[in-house]
Motif scaffolding. Sequence first.
Motif, PDB file in Angstrom:
ATOM      1  N   ASP A 188      10.999  23.956  -6.078  1.00  0.00           N
ATOM      2  CA  ASP A 188      11.922  24.714  -6.920  1.00  0.00           C
ATOM      3  C   ASP A 188      12.593  23.733  -7.880  1.00  0.00           C
ATOM      4  OD1 ASP A 188      13.713  26.386  -8.138  1.00  0.00           O
ATOM      5  OD2 ASP A 188      14.889  26.823  -6.346  1.00  0.00           O
ATOM      6  N   VAL A 189      12.124  23.718  -9.122  1.00  0.00           N
ATOM      7  CA  VAL A 189      12.663  22.786 -10.117  1.00  0.00           C
ATOM      8  C   VAL A 189      14.126  23.095 -10.408  1.00  0.00           C
ATOM      9  CG1 VAL A 189      12.404  21.950 -12.482  1.00  0.00           C
ATOM     10  CG2 VAL A 189      10.370  22.476 -11.132  1.00  0.00           C
ATOM     11  N   GLY A 190      14.506  24.372 -10.321  1.00  0.00           N
ATOM     12  CA  GLY A 190      15.875  24.763 -10.637  1.00  0.00           C
ATOM     13  C   GLY A 190      16.916  24.159  -9.722  1.00  0.00           C
ATOM     14  N   THR A 191      16.558  23.924  -8.458  1.00  0.00           N
ATOM     15  CA  THR A 191      17.480  23.285  -7.513  1.00  0.00           C
ATOM     16  C   THR A 191      17.023  21.881  -7.138  1.00  0.00           C
ATOM     17  OG1 THR A 191      16.308  24.342  -5.663  1.00  0.00           O
ATOM     18  CG2 THR A 191      18.267  25.472  -6.529  1.00  0.00           C
ATOM     19  N   ASP A 192      15.909  21.432  -7.722  1.00  0.00           N
ATOM     20  CA  ASP A 192      15.354  20.106  -7.463  1.00  0.00           C
ATOM     21  C   ASP A 192      15.030  19.907  -5.982  1.00  0.00           C
ATOM     22  OD1 ASP A 192      14.443  17.606  -8.415  1.00  0.00           O
ATOM     23  OD2 ASP A 192      16.240  16.627  -7.661  1.00  0.00           O
ATOM     24  N   LEU A 193      14.502  20.955  -5.359  1.00  0.00           N
ATOM     25  CA  LEU A 193      14.135  20.887  -3.952  1.00  0.00           C
ATOM     26  C   LEU A 193      12.628  21.037  -3.804  1.00  0.00           C
ATOM     27  CD1 LEU A 193      16.922  23.163  -2.429  1.00  0.00           C
ATOM     28  CD2 LEU A 193      16.778  20.669  -2.286  1.00  0.00           C
ATOM     29  N   LEU A 195      24.082  20.586   6.330  1.00  0.00           N
ATOM     30  CA  LEU A 195      24.918  21.295   5.367  1.00  0.00           C
ATOM     31  C   LEU A 195      24.421  21.134   3.937  1.00  0.00           C
ATOM     32  CD1 LEU A 195      28.377  20.186   6.835  1.00  0.00           C
ATOM     33  CD2 LEU A 195      27.030  22.219   7.411  1.00  0.00           C
ATOM     34  N   GLY A 196      23.644  20.079   3.691  1.00  0.00           N
ATOM     35  CA  GLY A 196      23.158  19.829   2.335  1.00  0.00           C
ATOM     36  C   GLY A 196      22.124  18.728   2.330  1.00  0.00           C
ATOM     37  N   ILE A 197      21.634  18.421   1.147  1.00  0.00           N
ATOM     38  CA  ILE A 197      20.621  17.387   0.962  1.00  0.00           C
ATOM     39  C   ILE A 197      21.028  16.520  -0.229  1.00  0.00           C
ATOM     40  CG2 ILE A 197      19.220  19.090  -0.292  1.00  0.00           C
ATOM     41  CD1 ILE A 197      16.727  17.502   0.528  1.00  0.00           C
ATOM     42  N   ILE A 198      21.138  15.215   0.003  1.00  0.00           N
ATOM     43  CA  ILE A 198      21.615  14.281  -1.020  1.00  0.00           C
ATOM     44  C   ILE A 198      20.737  14.347  -2.267  1.00  0.00           C
ATOM     45  CG2 ILE A 198      21.938  11.830  -1.611  1.00  0.00           C
ATOM     46  CD1 ILE A 198      24.073  12.713   0.249  1.00  0.00           C
ATOM     47  N   ASN A 199      21.386  14.361  -3.436  1.00  0.00           N
ATOM     48  CA  ASN A 199      20.657  14.335  -4.700  1.00  0.00           C
ATOM     49  C   ASN A 199      21.388  13.381  -5.640  1.00  0.00           C
ATOM     50  OD1 ASN A 199      19.866  15.140  -7.509  1.00  0.00           O
ATOM     51  ND2 ASN A 199      18.566  16.540  -6.363  1.00  0.00           N
ATOM     52  N   ALA A 258      12.676  17.373  -5.417  1.00  0.00           N
ATOM     53  CA  ALA A 258      11.482  17.591  -6.243  1.00  0.00           C
ATOM     54  C   ALA A 258      11.247  16.436  -7.204  1.00  0.00           C
ATOM     55  CB  ALA A 258      11.613  18.908  -7.004  1.00  0.00           C
ATOM     56  N   HIS A 259      12.330  15.866  -7.749  1.00  0.00           N
ATOM     57  CA  HIS A 259      12.160  14.802  -8.741  1.00  0.00           C
ATOM     58  C   HIS A 259      11.551  13.540  -8.138  1.00  0.00           C
ATOM     59  CE1 HIS A 259      16.088  13.174  -7.199  1.00  0.00           C
ATOM     60  NE2 HIS A 259      15.469  12.036  -7.459  1.00  0.00           N
ATOM     61  N   ALA A 260      11.582  13.430  -6.808  1.00  0.00           N
ATOM     62  CA  ALA A 260      11.049  12.230  -6.157  1.00  0.00           C
ATOM     63  C   ALA A 260       9.534  12.275  -6.001  1.00  0.00           C
ATOM     64  CB  ALA A 260      11.689  12.056  -4.783  1.00  0.00           C
ATOM     65  N   LEU A 261       8.944  13.432  -6.201  1.00  0.00           N
ATOM     66  CA  LEU A 261       7.493  13.550  -6.026  1.00  0.00           C
ATOM     67  C   LEU A 261       6.757  13.006  -7.244  1.00  0.00           C
ATOM     68  CD1 LEU A 261       7.272  17.124  -4.486  1.00  0.00           C
ATOM     69  CD2 LEU A 261       7.426  14.914  -3.306  1.00  0.00           C
ATOM     70  N   PRO A 262       5.608  12.394  -7.039  1.00  0.00           N
ATOM     71  CA  PRO A 262       4.846  11.869  -8.181  1.00  0.00           C
ATOM     72  C   PRO A 262       4.315  13.009  -9.047  1.00  0.00           C
ATOM     73  CG  PRO A 262       3.544  11.738  -6.182  1.00  0.00           C
ATOM     74  CD  PRO A 262       4.918  12.149  -5.757  1.00  0.00           C
ATOM     75  N   ILE A 263       4.323  12.797 -10.362  1.00  0.00           N
ATOM     76  CA  ILE A 263       3.793  13.819 -11.279  1.00  0.00           C
ATOM     77  C   ILE A 263       2.293  13.965 -11.083  1.00  0.00           C
ATOM     78  CG2 ILE A 263       3.496  14.450 -13.700  1.00  0.00           C
ATOM     79  CD1 ILE A 263       6.068  12.943 -14.310  1.00  0.00           C
ATOM     80  N   THR A 264       1.631  12.838 -10.943  1.00  0.00           N
ATOM     81  CA  THR A 264       0.187  12.837 -10.688  1.00  0.00           C
ATOM     82  C   THR A 264      -0.134  11.762  -9.655  1.00  0.00           C
ATOM     83  OG1 THR A 264      -0.234  11.267 -12.495  1.00  0.00           O
ATOM     84  CG2 THR A 264      -0.405  13.646 -13.004  1.00  0.00           C
ATOM     85  N   ALA A 285       0.824  -1.208   0.000  1.00  0.00           N
ATOM     86  CA  ALA A 285       0.000   0.000   0.000  1.00  0.00           C
ATOM     87  C   ALA A 285       0.859   1.260   0.000  1.00  0.00           C
ATOM     88  CB  ALA A 285      -0.928  -0.006   1.212  1.00  0.00           C
ATOM     89  N   PHE A 286       1.987   1.215   0.727  1.00  0.00           N
ATOM     90  CA  PHE A 286       2.912   2.342   0.767  1.00  0.00           C
ATOM     91  C   PHE A 286       4.018   2.114  -0.253  1.00  0.00           C
ATOM     92  CE2 PHE A 286       6.958   4.137   2.388  1.00  0.00           C
ATOM     93  CZ  PHE A 286       6.627   5.493   2.341  1.00  0.00           C
ATOM     94  N   GLN A 287       4.209   3.065  -1.145  1.00  0.00           N
ATOM     95  CA  GLN A 287       5.257   2.977  -2.166  1.00  0.00           C
ATOM     96  C   GLN A 287       6.318   4.034  -1.863  1.00  0.00           C
ATOM     97  OE1 GLN A 287       4.822   4.182  -6.549  1.00  0.00           O
ATOM     98  NE2 GLN A 287       4.673   1.944  -6.637  1.00  0.00           N
ATOM     99  N   PHE A 288       7.479   3.579  -1.463  1.00  0.00           N
ATOM    100  CA  PHE A 288       8.582   4.467  -1.070  1.00  0.00           C
ATOM    101  C   PHE A 288       9.189   5.157  -2.284  1.00  0.00           C
ATOM    102  CE2 PHE A 288      13.284   4.694  -0.373  1.00  0.00           C
ATOM    103  CZ  PHE A 288      13.279   5.758   0.514  1.00  0.00           C
ATOM    104  N   ARG A 289       9.487   6.469  -2.143  1.00  0.00           N
ATOM    105  CA  ARG A 289      10.048   7.232  -3.246  1.00  0.00           C
ATOM    106  C   ARG A 289      11.368   7.927  -2.892  1.00  0.00           C
ATOM    107  NH1 ARG A 289       6.393   7.828  -7.466  1.00  0.00           N
ATOM    108  NH2 ARG A 289       7.694   9.474  -8.338  1.00  0.00           N
ATOM    109  N   ALA A 290      11.523   8.405  -1.661  1.00  0.00           N
ATOM    110  CA  ALA A 290      12.740   9.128  -1.286  1.00  0.00           C
ATOM    111  C   ALA A 290      12.748   9.372   0.217  1.00  0.00           C
ATOM    112  CB  ALA A 290      12.822  10.472  -2.032  1.00  0.00           C
TER     113      ALA A 290
END
Length: 249
Positions: free
Chosen positions: A100-105, A210-214, A63-69, A43-48
């Motif tokens: 923020d798509v520009g920084t993928d956050l 200090l940062g966020i893994i991408n 941001a890229h980890a979020l579902p489009i729809t 039921a739970f689908q892990f993304r990030a």
Amino acid sequence: MLGVLFPLVVASPVHGDNAIATIERIKGSVVAVGTFERTRVPAFQFRATGFAVGDGSMIATNAHALPITLDSERRETLVVLIPASDRESQMREARELAVDVGTDLAVLKINGSPLAALKLGGLDSVREGQSVLFTGFPIGGVLGMFAATHRGMIAAITPIAIPPPVAANLDPRIVRRLTTGSFPVLQLDATAYPGNSGSPVYDPETGEVLGIINMVFVKGTKESALTQPSGITYAIPAKPLQALVNTAH
């Protein structure tokens, strides 16, 4: 005959006891980001990975980890899972608060009582050679929702995009990045895995983020000329994340 005396060397941990307490504190703020659909297996689908920021009701992730729809017909929802070793894990509904798509956050808003928010640092507090830790859910879909911590070092502070020496090697992603503006990213001497995207990179002593893994957005720009992606891990600095949190209020 006199023997040769050798100094006694006592091995000490790379990080002191403070790091143990820091990890325990950080883990309470780290969550799994995914979607929930009651009739789906699982039921739970892990993304990030994500972590609490701001007032504690905000969750930072990629941001890229979020579902489009989301499948509204099947009542699919965006959720965060808050693991707990001493009780049943909590699942909270979430919604996008700022992206923020520009920084993928991305910053999400969760229901319920707030978590302990992590303090975000600035780029001026990051030094090459500095030891860091990051906590998340490596290969979480297989290994389960058990937060794991890895250690590493800031290997370099480098632009996210560098023009190639040969124009023929220009990739559309590099062109877009150079056009919209390059910014520094953290190159880590550490290995992150799928699922670690969104993990906080923090100081072992203070816990300051200090940062966020991408693992996707940065590599797509920096390593577009490589046929095989390298094992290098990158992170977006905390400074643009703090700016996004400020706009999300």
